[in-house]
Design a protein around this motif. Structure first.
Motif, mmCIF file in Angstrom:
data_model
loop_
_atom_site.group_PDB
_atom_site.id
_atom_site.type_symbol
_atom_site.label_atom_id
_atom_site.label_comp_id
_atom_site.label_asym_id
_atom_site.label_seq_id
_atom_site.Cartn_x
_atom_site.Cartn_y
_atom_site.Cartn_z
ATOM 1 N N ARG A 1 -13.465 -18.837 61.358
ATOM 2 C CA ARG A 1 -13.119 -19.912 62.233
ATOM 3 C C ARG A 1 -12.450 -19.388 63.508
ATOM 4 N NH1 ARG A 1 -11.097 -21.677 56.891
ATOM 5 N NH2 ARG A 1 -12.350 -23.685 56.619
ATOM 6 N N GLY B 1 -16.078 -24.184 66.833
ATOM 7 C CA GLY B 1 -15.052 -23.692 65.754
ATOM 8 C C GLY B 1 -15.451 -22.603 64.812
ATOM 9 N N SER C 1 -10.048 -20.617 66.309
ATOM 10 C CA SER C 1 -9.020 -21.742 66.646
ATOM 11 C C SER C 1 -8.674 -21.699 68.015
ATOM 12 C CB SER C 1 -7.661 -21.364 65.941
ATOM 13 O OG SER C 1 -7.250 -20.348 65.798
ATOM 14 N N ARG D 1 -6.794 -22.305 71.526
ATOM 15 C CA ARG D 1 -5.270 -22.468 71.879
ATOM 16 C C ARG D 1 -5.412 -22.771 73.484
ATOM 17 N NH1 ARG D 1 -3.634 -17.415 69.594
ATOM 18 N NH2 ARG D 1 -4.055 -17.691 67.487
#
Length: 152
Positions: free
Chosen positions: A145, A89, A147, A149
């Motif tokens: 960070r 992350g 993220s 998907r």
């Protein structure tokens, strides 16, 4: 620790060496052209090797350029180090130099076009950033960070 020698005139030389800033610290000469090498290494690591989103990569490349610029302009050393780390992350980018002088986060005015925006950008685009004082200098770092998907 891997590095690019001072006498390597072409930034393409560093690119062709296949340096991996996630495997260990890459030492680069404190020259303006090293910012280009650091940007290319960061872009390759994040987008091509780790397949991270282009927006995150673009922001990280910009911030690397700012940290490298500070190290080259203010540290007064022959070289600096670049390292990129990844954990679940997050990505972390570190620029080490032998100066223990802390970077200054100056207020940015509208007329500031050329200088004074580096740490403002780091503070704005990074999720976290800081400076670790070391026995032989400092490590200025930022974290972003990641993220994930699903593709498809």
């Amino acid at each position: 620790m891997l590095g690019v020698r001072e006498e390597d005139e072409s930034t393409d030389t560093a690119w062709d060496l296949g340096l991996d800033p996630s495997a260990g610290e890459i030492r680069l000469p404190s020259r303006a052209r090293s910012a280009r090498v650091a940007r290319r290494l960061t872009q390759r690591q994040l987008q091509q090797r780790w397949l991270l989103p282009a927006e995150l990569t673009d922001d990280a490349v910009l911030l690397v350029s700012e940290l490298v610029g500070n190290a080259v302009q203010h540290a007064g050393a022959a070289e600096f180090g670049l390292r990129i780390r990844r954990r679940r992350g997050w990505i972390r980018v570190e620029v080490r130099d032998p100066s223990r002088a802390l970077p200054c986060h100056l207020p940015v005015r509208e007329m500031d076009v050329v200088s004074g925006r580096g740490l403002f950008l780091v503070d704005t685009l990074a999720d976290r950033w800081g400076v670790d004082l070391l026995a032989d200098g400092k490590c200025t770092w930022f974290e972003m960070r990641v993220s994930y998907r699903p593709v498809g």
